[in-house]
Scaffold this active site. Structure first.
Site, PDB file in Angstrom:
ATOM      1  N   HIS A  21      11.626 -12.903  14.349  1.00  0.00           N
ATOM      2  CA  HIS A  21      10.324 -12.368  14.754  1.00  0.00           C
ATOM      3  C   HIS A  21       9.197 -13.362  14.464  1.00  0.00           C
ATOM      4  O   HIS A  21       8.126 -13.273  15.050  1.00  0.00           O
ATOM      5  CB  HIS A  21      10.069 -11.053  14.007  1.00  0.00           C
ATOM      6  CG  HIS A  21       9.352 -10.004  14.795  1.00  0.00           C
ATOM      7  ND1 HIS A  21       9.420  -9.886  16.165  1.00  0.00           N
ATOM      8  CD2 HIS A  21       8.542  -8.988  14.380  1.00  0.00           C
ATOM      9  CE1 HIS A  21       8.690  -8.852  16.559  1.00  0.00           C
ATOM     10  NE2 HIS A  21       8.139  -8.297  15.501  1.00  0.00           N
ATOM     11  N   ASN A  67       1.917  -6.497  14.707  1.00  0.00           N
ATOM     12  CA  ASN A  67       1.479  -5.379  15.548  1.00  0.00           C
ATOM     13  C   ASN A  67      -0.028  -5.238  15.673  1.00  0.00           C
ATOM     14  O   ASN A  67      -0.509  -4.393  16.417  1.00  0.00           O
ATOM     15  CB  ASN A  67       2.090  -4.068  15.037  1.00  0.00           C
ATOM     16  CG  ASN A  67       3.600  -4.104  15.081  1.00  0.00           C
ATOM     17  OD1 ASN A  67       4.214  -5.024  15.627  1.00  0.00           O
ATOM     18  ND2 ASN A  67       4.219  -3.103  14.501  1.00  0.00           N
ATOM     19  N   ASP A  92       8.434 -14.190  20.037  1.00  0.00           N
ATOM     20  CA  ASP A  92       9.876 -14.032  20.211  1.00  0.00           C
ATOM     21  C   ASP A  92      10.136 -13.065  21.358  1.00  0.00           C
ATOM     22  O   ASP A  92       9.275 -12.259  21.707  1.00  0.00           O
ATOM     23  CB  ASP A  92      10.511 -13.485  18.923  1.00  0.00           C
ATOM     24  CG  ASP A  92       9.964 -12.113  18.546  1.00  0.00           C
ATOM     25  OD1 ASP A  92       8.727 -11.986  18.411  1.00  0.00           O
ATOM     26  OD2 ASP A  92      10.751 -11.164  18.385  1.00  0.00           O
ATOM     27  N   ASN A 113       5.428  -5.288  20.409  1.00  0.00           N
ATOM     28  CA  ASN A 113       4.224  -4.671  19.847  1.00  0.00           C
ATOM     29  C   ASN A 113       3.076  -5.645  19.630  1.00  0.00           C
ATOM     30  O   ASN A 113       1.911  -5.265  19.711  1.00  0.00           O
ATOM     31  CB  ASN A 113       4.560  -3.927  18.559  1.00  0.00           C
ATOM     32  CG  ASN A 113       5.383  -2.681  18.835  1.00  0.00           C
ATOM     33  OD1 ASN A 113       5.254  -2.069  19.894  1.00  0.00           O
ATOM     34  ND2 ASN A 113       6.235  -2.323  17.908  1.00  0.00           N
TER      35      ASN A 113
END
Length: 188
Positions: A21, A67, A92, A113
């Site tokens: 991530h 996020n 990613d 997100n």
């Protein structure tokens, strides 16, 4: 002097450091090594700068967590007076095989997100984004565990070459424009 904002998405904290991530952070760290600049903590993120061939490049690793990345992107765009076309968001993507590079000028958030928040804050889906494929080698309901997991041994071996290709793509975006870069690097 033409200005660019290159944003690598990721999460702050040691527990996220080498996770899939955080590949946006990893690509910017690799670029910093190549261009000999460092990141310093600033408002809403770690920021590093370099200049090259009449271009001024601001690199941002938001400290807002993935996020909530939109707030940092908007703040630095406005602070540095950088137009949307000169912003590149690196993230990613589980919908692409590991190491696949994909540059787009617009599009949906694809369930990501971080991109969803940027889209909501900027009120548009029309901003350049560079998606780095991390694959989808996870079972049902294991997506979060997978993207927050560390690279496996095979990925780790291939990562250095892929990071080099990624920073080449970033430089191409800055110096050759988005269309030329898409033609040269998409799927590479």
């Amino acid at each position: 002097m033409k200005k660019f904002l290159i944003v690598g998405l990721g999460n702050i904290g040691l527990e996220y450091e080498d996770t899939r991530h955080n590949v946006g952070f990893k690509i910017l760290d690799f670029l910093a090594e190549q261009e000999h600049f460092t990141f310093e903590n600033a408002k809403l993120g770690a920021v590093g700068n370099f200049k090259h061939k009449g271009r001024s490049i601001v690199c941002l690793k938001p400290s807002t967590y993935m996020n909530l990345s939109g707030k940092a992107v908007k703040y630095w765009m406005e602070k540095e007076k950088i137009p949307m076309d000169n912003v590149l968001v690196i993230t990613d993507d589980i919908n692409l095989p590991f190491g696949t590079l994909r540059l787009k000028t617009k599009g949906s958030d694809g369930g990501h997100n971080g991109l969803k928040n940027i889209q909501n804050i900027l009120q548009t889906t029309n901003y350049p984004r560079f998606r780095f494929g991390v694959g989808a080698e996870f079972g049902k309901g294991r997506q979060v565990e997978y993207v927050l997991g560390k690279w496996n041994e095979e990925e780790e071996k291939a990562l250095l070459e892929r990071l080099g290709k990624s920073t080449d793509l970033v430089r191409s975006f800055i110096f050759s424009g988005v269309k030329n870069t898409m033609n040269q690097y998409n799927g590479a």
